[in-house]
Design an enzyme around this catalytic site. Structure first.
Site, PDB file in Angstrom:
ATOM      1  N   GLU A 266     125.834  44.803  22.417  1.00 21.94           N
ATOM      2  CA  GLU A 266     125.036  44.045  21.460  1.00 21.94           C
ATOM      3  C   GLU A 266     124.987  44.737  20.102  1.00 21.94           C
ATOM      4  O   GLU A 266     125.070  44.085  19.055  1.00 21.94           O
ATOM      5  CB  GLU A 266     123.616  43.829  21.995  1.00 21.94           C
ATOM      6  CG  GLU A 266     123.537  42.982  23.254  1.00 21.94           C
ATOM      7  CD  GLU A 266     123.799  41.501  22.999  1.00 21.94           C
ATOM      8  OE1 GLU A 266     123.996  41.112  21.834  1.00 21.94           O
ATOM      9  OE2 GLU A 266     123.787  40.730  23.976  1.00 21.94           O
ATOM     10  N   ARG A 270     126.576  42.826  16.866  1.00 21.12           N
ATOM     11  CA  ARG A 270     125.576  42.389  15.882  1.00 21.12           C
ATOM     12  C   ARG A 270     125.493  43.348  14.701  1.00 21.12           C
ATOM     13  O   ARG A 270     125.518  42.915  13.546  1.00 21.12           O
ATOM     14  CB  ARG A 270     124.194  42.259  16.534  1.00 21.12           C
ATOM     15  CG  ARG A 270     124.148  41.285  17.697  1.00 21.12           C
ATOM     16  CD  ARG A 270     122.716  40.981  18.097  1.00 21.12           C
ATOM     17  NE  ARG A 270     122.638  40.417  19.442  1.00 21.12           N
ATOM     18  CZ  ARG A 270     121.677  39.595  19.852  1.00 21.12           C
ATOM     19  NH1 ARG A 270     120.725  39.229  19.034  1.00 21.12           N
ATOM     20  NH2 ARG A 270     121.665  39.134  21.096  1.00 21.12           N
ATOM     21  N   ASP A 399     133.157  36.096  29.184  1.00 20.88           N
ATOM     22  CA  ASP A 399     133.575  35.272  28.048  1.00 20.88           C
ATOM     23  C   ASP A 399     134.334  35.974  26.923  1.00 20.88           C
ATOM     24  O   ASP A 399     135.517  35.718  26.693  1.00 20.88           O
ATOM     25  CB  ASP A 399     132.367  34.529  27.476  1.00 20.88           C
ATOM     26  CG  ASP A 399     131.145  35.408  27.249  1.00 20.88           C
ATOM     27  OD1 ASP A 399     131.249  36.639  27.386  1.00 20.88           O
ATOM     28  OD2 ASP A 399     130.071  34.856  26.933  1.00 20.88           O
ATOM     29  N   GLU A 532     127.334  28.232  20.912  1.00 19.58           N
ATOM     30  CA  GLU A 532     128.701  28.086  21.421  1.00 19.58           C
ATOM     31  C   GLU A 532     129.267  26.669  21.293  1.00 19.58           C
ATOM     32  O   GLU A 532     130.463  26.491  21.008  1.00 19.58           O
ATOM     33  CB  GLU A 532     128.772  28.547  22.879  1.00 19.58           C
ATOM     34  CG  GLU A 532     128.576  30.031  23.078  1.00 19.58           C
ATOM     35  CD  GLU A 532     127.124  30.451  23.013  1.00 19.58           C
ATOM     36  OE1 GLU A 532     126.867  31.653  22.762  1.00 19.58           O
ATOM     37  OE2 GLU A 532     126.235  29.589  23.188  1.00 19.58           O
ATOM     38  N   THR A 618     132.635  37.857  17.973  1.00 19.68           N
ATOM     39  CA  THR A 618     131.914  36.990  18.905  1.00 19.68           C
ATOM     40  C   THR A 618     130.473  36.715  18.475  1.00 19.68           C
ATOM     41  O   THR A 618     129.800  35.909  19.090  1.00 19.68           O
ATOM     42  CB  THR A 618     131.955  37.580  20.329  1.00 19.68           C
ATOM     43  OG1 THR A 618     131.640  36.562  21.280  1.00 19.68           O
ATOM     44  CG2 THR A 618     130.989  38.753  20.459  1.00 19.68           C
TER      45      THR A 618
END
Length: 640
Positions: A266, A270, A399, A532, A618
């Site tokens: 994360e 981010r 994913d 998404e 992503t």
């Protein structure tokens, strides 16, 4: 909440030596002698054990399981004229076998000498008084702190950066589309302004309680996740005053030397992704410096027997661990497999190949492993290098691993053929085993669990429609097939929205008997402002210009505005099938980073962040394709 896990053996700490006064003063001399003897004995045994263990380790030249076999890598400041396969390109080469053995022998000799020196130093130390030892410890502490401060202030070298195309503009000619884009911008301003008022500096916002919010993925510190995540969206939308506010907070307050355990994945997507994107878009050096500082704090997570990183790392101590729920202490495919884009750019900008080597090591290890039915399981044990539970998913846990294989190829200007082949092989296995068509004609992506297909698709898996469209161009004779497959996934995900009361999609939905594209369990009926589905609409709009994708995106925007907007920002909802839903009172940072950005781009022209020049990580942070043939020095104001 995750289940607390015990620290790994590699993370255990030795209790500090008690240098305070002994409990029984009349035994001072006796205790001092015995203390010294015991300490010397323990130290000698430890050194002997380490020295012996070194020679009993298997010969790495005979066991190649985790050998990197590094290929050429695009890195600035490295002399390309010495042994390069492609002259004119910045390259790094792996050592050959002979040099590798010589290096091992040199290291053995050095360890022998270091151990002997350490033993002598230990003997000398034990002759000193408590006061002298205390003074030496304090001096060393001061020295380490000063070195850390000097290192943090050390400027990064000026490096070539790509010519940046399409960081502004995108104004639509159609007046109706322009109004819709302005509405999305207004939604972004509402989300940001309320965070600025009620949650400034906190990781996220509780828009109903009107106060800051955080989760365990960010640790216990206020790291301003929403600020970092939202910066590039603000810049793209032309909200430059808000962007400068965020930049000032980052410069003055963003500190990574905190005693806080964070998610490597994360924080990478981010924070590092957000800081790198902000740097490329604005040219402000502070973002590059902060990204490099944070990246260095993540490196201890890779200190595992296999080089597969821990899921969590303490930014201060460097101690890592995995989630307690993840298949007997395994690392997660979508986490350790979603580092490549950011780490390659870190090596590119800093000139330090360590980041590239870390992610290439992961790739090489995965290439050598057997894959059941050609599928990658979601769990890998970082201690043993073996797969955990045989569970494969293109949604959560799997994913973005597949996404980053494709995007590694795109980001390399389509030269990383190894990544492209891994992507093609993985997608072929996924299409064979996981992608099915329901009785009602909806194409969905199921999950493989212990030898059978579970007919359930998650909201997270809806990104795959965009991924298939993005990867169609390099699929040779199957380009049309994958573009159509992406469109079919988009239609299925749109149905998951359209079949709810709120016209917002659930967290996951089933394809079982008469039930299609509908959530069954209460725990799967929530919507937490996820991006998404809108992401897939945007990619398909870019590649087809089919107006249905703008129509579907606008339907989603209106539903978010109607059911998720509150006076203090935007909140997720707990049940998309209820016409009067309860709110979860969380404004996720990814709502500003992804959902609103993709909506804004959906109603913008293709000249804004064109896909042949930019690749989105992503978390929707745009990073430039590395066209090294045409670069501009970062000091050139034209880049701004």
């Amino acid at each position: 909440m995750t289940t607390p896990a015990l620290l790994p053996l590699s993370g255990r700490r030795i209790p500090p030596l008690n240098l305070g006064p002994p409990s029984f003063p009349h035994h001072r001399a006796t205790l001092r002698l015995s203390e010294k003897f015991i300490l010397l004995l323990i130290l000698s045994a430890f050194i002997t054990l380490c020295f012996g263990a070194f020679f009993f380790l298997p010969d790495s030249s005979k066991h190649k399981r985790f050998d990197l076999g590094l290929q050429d890598v695009l890195i600035p400041h490295v002399d390309a004229s010495k042994g390069a396969k492609n002259p004119g390109v910045f390259l790094i080469h792996g050592p050959d076998e002979h040099r590798h053995r010589e290096e091992e022998e040199r290291l053995r000799n050095k360890i022998r000498a270091d151990h002997e020196k350490a033993l002598e130093e230990a003997k000398e130390k034990l002759k000193k008084s408590r006061e002298e030892i205390r003074a030496e410890i304090q001096t060393e502490k001061i020295k380490v702190v000063q070195e850390m401060k000097t290192k943090e202030k050390k400027p990064l070298p000026p490096v070539p950066i790509p010519n940046l195309i399409g960081i502004n503009g995108g104004d639509p000619e159609d007046n109706d589309i322009r109004k819709k884009r302005e509405k999305i911008k207004e939604m972004m301003k509402h989300a940001w302004d309320n965070y600025r008022i009620y949650g400034w500096g906190h990781n996220e916002l509780r828009p109903i309680a009107k106060k800051g919010h955080s989760t365990n993925i960010f640790g216990s510190s206020q790291m301003g996740a929403t600020i970092v995540d939202a910066l590039d969206t603000l810049y793209i939308m032309g909200l430059h005053d808000e962007f400068r506010d965020g930049q000032k907070w980052i410069k003055d307050n963003l500190d990574f030397s905190v005693n806080s355990e964070v998610s490597v994945f994360e924080v990478n997507i981010r924070f590092i992704g957000g800081l790198l994107a902000a740097y490329y878009l604005s040219g402000e050096e502070i973002f590059k410096i902060k990204a490099a500082q944070l990246a260095e704090k993540l490196l201890p997570a890779f200190n595992t027997p296999t080089g597969i990183p821990w899921a969590m790392v303490n930014l201060k101590s460097g101690v890592g661990r995995n989630w307690g729920w993840a298949s007997a202490g395994s690392s997660i495919l979508a986490e350790f497999g979603t580092l490549h884009m950011e780490f390659v750019h870190l090596s590119y900008l800093t000139g330090d190949p360590v980041y590239y080597k870390k992610v290439m090591h992961i790739r090489k290890l995965l290439q050598k492993m057997d894959r059941p039915n050609g599928l990658y399981p979601n769990y890998l044990n970082p201690r043993t290098g073996r797969w955990g539970q045989y569970h494969t998913s293109v949604g959560g846990l799997g994913d973005s691993f597949y996404e980053y294989l494709l995007k590694a190829w795109l980001m390399s200007d389509k030269t990383d053929q190894e990544a492209r082949k891994m992507y093609d092989d993985a997608i072929e296995a996924i299409e064979k085993h996981l992608i099915k068509k329901s009785r009602g004609g909806l194409t969905f992506i199921g999950e493989w669990k212990n030898g059978h297909l579970e007919k359930k698709m998650g909201h997270l898996a809806c990104f795959a429609g965009g991924m298939f469209a993005l990867g169609a161009d390099g699929s040779k004779d199957k380009a049309g097939h994958y573009l159509e497959l992406g469109a079919e996934i988009a239609r299925t995900c749109h149905e998951s929205y359209d079949r709810t009361a709120l016209k917002l999609g659930p967290e996951s939905f089933k394809f079982d008997g008469a039930v299609e594209a509908v959530a069954v369990r209460q725990a799967e009926k929530y919507y937490i402002l996820r991006p998404e589905v809108i992401e897939t609409y945007w990619y398909l709009w870019r590649f087809t210009h089919d107006p249905r994708y703008r129509q579907w995106g606008w339907e989603a925007a209106l539903a978010i505005e109607k059911y998720c907007r509150v006076s203090g920002g935007f909140s997720g909802v707990k049940d998309v099938y209820s016409s009067t839903p309860a709110h979860d009172d969380v404004q996720q940072s990814f709502f500003l980073a992804e959902t609103l950005k993709y909506l804004y781009l959906l109603f913008s022209g293709d000249d804004l962040l064109p896909l042949d020049h930019w690749v989105f990580n992503t978390e929707a942070h745009p990073l430039p394709v590395l066209h090294l043939a045409n670069t501009t020095l970062s000091g050139n104001p034209a880049v701004r």
